[in-house]
Design a protein around this motif. Structure first.
Motif, PDB file in Angstrom:
ATOM      1  N   ALA A  14       0.849  -1.196   0.000  1.00  0.00           N
ATOM      2  CA  ALA A  14       0.000   0.000   0.000  1.00  0.00           C
ATOM      3  C   ALA A  14       0.881   1.241   0.000  1.00  0.00           C
ATOM      4  O   ALA A  14       1.774   1.375   0.835  1.00  0.00           O
ATOM      5  CB  ALA A  14      -0.907   0.005   1.212  1.00  0.00           C
TER       6      ALA A  14
ATOM      7  N   ARG B 285      -4.714   5.745  -0.997  1.00  0.00           N
ATOM      8  CA  ARG B 285      -3.612   4.802  -1.088  1.00  0.00           C
ATOM      9  C   ARG B 285      -3.822   3.890  -2.291  1.00  0.00           C
ATOM     10  O   ARG B 285      -4.941   3.711  -2.752  1.00  0.00           O
ATOM     11  CB  ARG B 285      -3.522   3.961   0.190  1.00  0.00           C
ATOM     12  CG  ARG B 285      -3.028   4.725   1.401  1.00  0.00           C
ATOM     13  CD  ARG B 285      -3.097   3.858   2.655  1.00  0.00           C
ATOM     14  NE  ARG B 285      -4.486   3.588   3.042  1.00  0.00           N
ATOM     15  CZ  ARG B 285      -4.877   2.565   3.794  1.00  0.00           C
ATOM     16  NH1 ARG B 285      -3.967   1.676   4.216  1.00  0.00           N
ATOM     17  NH2 ARG B 285      -6.147   2.415   4.120  1.00  0.00           N
TER      18      ARG B 285
ATOM     19  N   ALA C 161      -3.841  -3.781   3.790  1.00  0.00           N
ATOM     20  CA  ALA C 161      -3.855  -2.319   3.763  1.00  0.00           C
ATOM     21  C   ALA C 161      -5.075  -1.762   4.488  1.00  0.00           C
ATOM     22  O   ALA C 161      -5.001  -0.716   5.137  1.00  0.00           O
ATOM     23  CB  ALA C 161      -3.828  -1.827   2.312  1.00  0.00           C
TER      24      ALA C 161
END
Length: 292
Positions: free
Chosen positions: A14, A22, A67
């Motif tokens: 990420a 992101r 992430a």
């Protein structure tokens, strides 16, 4: 294929690419996907949205989940349903309990010579967004911007809090989009480009493939000009006595990787259909001629 050095390719990691945004890059590089499909996570608070979850590949799905961490997924959103964009939506929904929200399903068969051209026939959204509808979360809002052309169900998503626009395959920084009939439509594509050009509030584009676009309106203006030049090039080919698409392509795409010629031929076909609608050319069997 464009040199991949233009963008880093840290797969399954990420990266913070902008405020509230992101990126997680899928390991599916190809002449049509550049370094791979970029999945975007929007939000930095208690919940996030996932845009273009990408291919159904365990490594990529695990990276998205890592992430996300402890955040709740409010929506899994797809710009369109080519198989490099939407198949991971279903397994991600199972693992997070999040709804699939965004573009309409489309199961048109496409046996064309494009690595990204097959549609995801298994895509089943819980909610379909139309132009102007929104999804919101903790500190973020995503607004649907209808952009048919590359596919008939294509949506972009605006993030008003930052001026970002997630453009899927409609606008990319590394290459122009393929517009492949019967679902791809050049008339719609050009109208969608014009609609984006009118959106002065967008300050950066995040495409599904390739680097962020920092001067979006400048790029869109250039893309419109490029398509108009391509039209003129096609008409010159007809004037030179080349009336079939397969006769035009070697002359129009000299120096281009020949693996991309079949896809280029489909975009030329889309241009010709548009020109026929405007009564500039006529079509008989497989041959195209100027309208008299």
């Amino acid at each position: 294929m464009t040199e991949q050095s233009a963008i880093a390719a840290p797969y399954s990691e990420a990266e913070q690419v902008g405020p509230l945004v992101r990126r997680v890059l899928a390991r599916n590089p190809s002449p049509f996907t550049y370094t791979g499909t970029q999945t975007y996570l929007v939000g930095s608070g208690c919940d996030v949205a996932v845009i273009d979850p990408g291919p159904d590949e365990a490594e990529h799905i695990d990276a998205i989940l890592a992430a996300i961490g402890d955040a709740r997924v409010s929506a899994i959103m797809c710009t369109h349903t080519h198989r490099d964009h939407s198949p991971a939506a279903a397994p991600l929904a199972v693992r997070t309990g999040a709804p699939i929200v965004g573009c309409a399903p489309l199961t048109l068969e496409d046996d064309g010579p494009r690595a990204d051209a097959a549609f995801d026939a298994h895509y089943r959204p819980d909610r379909i967004l139309t132009d102007g509808e929104t999804v919101s979360g903790d500190g973020w809002t995503l607004l649907a911007v209808a952009t048919p052309g590359h596919t008939s169900n294509h949506l972009c998503y605006a993030l008003p809090e930052t001026g970002a626009l997630f453009t899927g395959d409609h606008v990319m920084g590394w290459s122009t989009s393929v517009v492949a009939p019967p679902d791809g439509d050049m008339s719609d594509y050009m109208e969608s480009l014009a609609a984006l050009y009118r959106r002065e509030q967008d300050t950066v584009y995040y495409p599904a493939h390739g680097p962020a676009v920092e001067k979006p309106r400048q790029l869109v203006r250039g893309m419109i000009g490029h398509r108009r030049q391509r039209e003129k090039q096609i008409l010159r080919q007809i004037e030179a006595g080349r009336h079939r698409i397969d006769e035009m392509i070697p002359h129009m795409y000299k120096g281009v990787d020949e693996r991309l010629w079949p896809a280029a031929g489909r975009s030329v076909h889309a241009h010709l259909i548009d020109l026929e609608r405007r009564e500039i050319v006529v079509h008989t069997d497989d041959a195209w001629s100027l309208h008299i």
